[in-house]
Design an enzyme around this catalytic site. Structure first.
Site, PDB file in Angstrom:
ATOM      1  N   ARG A  15      34.440  36.276  42.771  1.00  0.00           N
ATOM      2  CA  ARG A  15      34.281  37.266  41.692  1.00  0.00           C
ATOM      3  C   ARG A  15      35.414  38.299  41.743  1.00  0.00           C
ATOM      4  O   ARG A  15      36.306  38.291  40.919  1.00  0.00           O
ATOM      5  CB  ARG A  15      32.905  37.953  41.807  1.00  0.00           C
ATOM      6  CG  ARG A  15      32.497  38.717  40.555  1.00  0.00           C
ATOM      7  CD  ARG A  15      33.035  40.142  40.450  1.00  0.00           C
ATOM      8  NE  ARG A  15      32.648  40.995  41.575  1.00  0.00           N
ATOM      9  CZ  ARG A  15      33.110  42.221  41.746  1.00  0.00           C
ATOM     10  NH1 ARG A  15      34.002  42.725  40.896  1.00  0.00           N
ATOM     11  NH2 ARG A  15      32.750  42.945  42.797  1.00  0.00           N
ATOM     12  N   ASP A  16      35.415  39.173  42.734  1.00  0.00           N
ATOM     13  CA  ASP A  16      36.390  40.271  42.774  1.00  0.00           C
ATOM     14  C   ASP A  16      37.798  39.736  42.981  1.00  0.00           C
ATOM     15  O   ASP A  16      38.772  40.295  42.469  1.00  0.00           O
ATOM     16  CB  ASP A  16      36.015  41.247  43.898  1.00  0.00           C
ATOM     17  CG  ASP A  16      36.590  42.648  43.680  1.00  0.00           C
ATOM     18  OD1 ASP A  16      37.200  42.875  42.625  1.00  0.00           O
ATOM     19  OD2 ASP A  16      36.429  43.501  44.568  1.00  0.00           O
ATOM     20  N   HIS A 207      33.225  48.275  51.131  1.00  0.00           N
ATOM     21  CA  HIS A 207      34.001  47.377  50.265  1.00  0.00           C
ATOM     22  C   HIS A 207      35.436  47.925  50.195  1.00  0.00           C
ATOM     23  O   HIS A 207      35.756  48.744  49.346  1.00  0.00           O
ATOM     24  CB  HIS A 207      33.320  47.362  48.882  1.00  0.00           C
ATOM     25  CG  HIS A 207      33.985  46.481  47.867  1.00  0.00           C
ATOM     26  ND1 HIS A 207      33.472  45.245  47.509  1.00  0.00           N
ATOM     27  CD2 HIS A 207      35.093  46.642  47.116  1.00  0.00           C
ATOM     28  CE1 HIS A 207      34.241  44.703  46.576  1.00  0.00           C
ATOM     29  NE2 HIS A 207      35.236  45.523  46.318  1.00  0.00           N
ATOM     30  N   HIS A 209      39.576  47.580  49.835  1.00  0.00           N
ATOM     31  CA  HIS A 209      40.759  46.828  49.402  1.00  0.00           C
ATOM     32  C   HIS A 209      41.876  47.136  50.400  1.00  0.00           C
ATOM     33  O   HIS A 209      41.884  48.201  51.020  1.00  0.00           O
ATOM     34  CB  HIS A 209      41.147  47.222  47.979  1.00  0.00           C
ATOM     35  CG  HIS A 209      40.256  46.590  46.946  1.00  0.00           C
ATOM     36  ND1 HIS A 209      40.703  45.662  46.052  1.00  0.00           N
ATOM     37  CD2 HIS A 209      38.926  46.722  46.724  1.00  0.00           C
ATOM     38  CE1 HIS A 209      39.695  45.254  45.287  1.00  0.00           C
ATOM     39  NE2 HIS A 209      38.595  45.890  45.660  1.00  0.00           N
ATOM     40  N   CYS A 240      45.134  44.673  42.608  1.00  0.00           N
ATOM     41  CA  CYS A 240      44.606  45.960  42.149  1.00  0.00           C
ATOM     42  C   CYS A 240      45.191  46.226  40.774  1.00  0.00           C
ATOM     43  O   CYS A 240      46.407  46.256  40.617  1.00  0.00           O
ATOM     44  CB  CYS A 240      45.006  47.059  43.137  1.00  0.00           C
ATOM     45  SG  CYS A 240      44.479  48.700  42.650  1.00  0.00           S
ATOM     46  N   ASN A 249      41.262  42.509  48.070  1.00  0.00           N
ATOM     47  CA  ASN A 249      40.251  42.939  49.034  1.00  0.00           C
ATOM     48  C   ASN A 249      40.731  42.624  50.447  1.00  0.00           C
ATOM     49  O   ASN A 249      41.621  41.798  50.650  1.00  0.00           O
ATOM     50  CB  ASN A 249      38.958  42.136  48.827  1.00  0.00           C
ATOM     51  CG  ASN A 249      38.313  42.388  47.486  1.00  0.00           C
ATOM     52  OD1 ASN A 249      38.739  41.816  46.482  1.00  0.00           O
ATOM     53  ND2 ASN A 249      37.297  43.224  47.437  1.00  0.00           N
TER      54      ASN A 249
END
Lengths: 302, 302
Positions: A15-16, A207, A209, A240, A249
């Site tokens: 997803r991310d 979470h 990055h 990003c 991430n």
């Protein structure tokens, strides 16, 4: 060093990771990759996002991906859901767990979902109510905790109020998002010291990055504070939207390796995790910011 | 967080970085780059290595580089020296400070300089005596502290004996080298806890490679232990002869940025440091593993 002996990694790469990559995987590739990730010992995979396709074209196939992947026993398959329409599709795919999101920055939230934080919380309440009614757990992302690309530092009292609202909706875990990867270890310590005055730290996941390369240092401080749940992305996929050239991430591979060398158990088989790159290597291999995978890929070339 | 308020960074890019890069800079480029580094607030630059040219062809121009660079007041210009012949050339170039090196692994040392550790210490004693006689300080690298590619873990008592020998020669600082970047934060803590039973920690510098992406996490633990001197390499230049595809030393740029966000003073001007990439960007830009420089380079392209 007083750190937890076991931690949980929540894999957010499908997803991310994928939502921030320019290269788009085919539906078939996504499914094969997630199936492979299911065989690594990961206990939690966020497989997609049920946002409108026009928001994130790379995840337009959310329903097909989520419906077709094999469900391994013991693995929680979660998806991001922005509103009740997204939830309907997530339920159609029989997703195990629902993830909702809100920014702690008014400007960032507005640009992200075109709503105020307050209006977003109303939408989340609706999604949470429905999800809980169907027996599904709900997890909440709160983003820009350590800084916003538009507003800079966010007031901690404001963050606490948002967390309070989410907990009151029955949300079981809050993932504290360092959306632009700007956190530093001192700030992470300070933030967690402050938050634990109001909440048990066990409700938080971190979470991070790795925008500035200090993701693992920030995780180390979080471990020292006792946090036991971490989001990360296979290979460090992601990037990003506010910093071209930035890595994504924290890389699951590098995180698992660091934890295992520190005798912290994750339940993940490192070798199986490394091999899971093969499904997506041709398309995304050059985008892996994971140090471990860069070395592995070089070894294969030789 | 109880960490030092000021730390010293020793820039090893022109030596440890360039000696491990496949791309070779011209003598003129090296000189221009080192001159530029001198303008960033760095107080210490290891400019080259006076090893035989056949060992490291990339640094065959050591004498010309070291003799031609501008010497900025307040900056210490150091060079690596393997033996008395190297020292002669270093003195000819009027190098400020002499760096000697020995491995804590018998096998690694043998492969590196074709001598036993004991014989290497004899050579170092000769170099140290001569250097001190000329009024120059001597710094010692001890490598493979956290693991050797041939021998695995090295016994700490053995490491302590080597450190003892070096201190007895009048060497003022020991740089503890994580040569293959395999250290983890727990191990760093344990190692420093052990070493401080025998030595004041103020004699140590930490020299981490970022092979597995945990260089900054290892530095964080070292800061928590009170270490105030760190070796790093501009852009993260370097690599690792034992792992193709590996990134090099911890990147000075990322380290300085992390420290400054944590209010730790380094005396370095971040903007000037970022701009110092321009001299070598065309040739080495693609090799920068520094997260910060990857973003900066992308911004320039746009």
């Amino acid at each position: 060093m007083d750190i937890p002996s076991h931690i949980t990694i929540k894999e957010v790469g499908p997803r991310d990771g994928l939502q921030n990559e320019k290269v788009i995987l085919s539906t078939k590739e996504k499914i094969a990759w997630i199936n492979r990730l299911s065989q690594t010992g990961l206990s939690y995979i966020e497989v997609t996002s049920f946002v409108p396709a026009k928001w994130i074209p790379a995840l337009a196939d959310a329903l097909e991906v989520a419906s077709t992947i094999e469900r391994k026993k013991g693995v929680t398959y979660a998806a991001l859901v922005p509103n009740i329409y997204g939830l309907e599709r997530a339920l159609q795919a029989n997703i195990d767990e629902i993830n909702v999101f809100v920014s702690s920055s008014e400007t960032h939230n507005k640009r992200n979902v075109n709503k105020s934080i307050s209006d977003t919380l109303d939408v989340i309440k609706e999604v949470a109510d429905q999800s809980l009614f169907t027996g599904r757990k709900v997890r909440g992302y709160v983003s820009t905790i350590f800084g916003c690309p538009y507003e800079g530092k966010i007031n901690l009292d404001k963050i606490k109020k948002i967390i309070d609202s989410l907990l009151n909706m029955g949300i079981y875990e809050i993932s504290l998002g360092d959306t632009i990867g700007i956190a530093n270890p001192l700030q992470v310590e300070h933030t967690l010291e402050e938050l634990k005055k109001s909440f048990p730290l066990s409700i938080f996941a971190m979470h991070f990055h790795n925008t500035y390369g200090r993701g693992l240092a920030n995780i180390l401080v979080s471990l020292q504070q006792g946090i036991t749940t971490y989001d990360s992305s296979f290979g460090g996929l992601g990037g990003c939207p506010y910093a071209a050239g930035a890595s994504g991430n924290v890389a699951t591979n590098d995180l698992v390796n660091m934890l295992h060398t520190m005798h912290v158990q994750t339940g993940i088989d490192e070798r199986a995790l490394t091999l899971a790159r093969r499904i997506i290597d041709d398309k995304l291999g050059k985008r892996f910011s994971s140090h471990l995978l860069q070395i592995k890929n070089e070894q294969v070339k030789k």
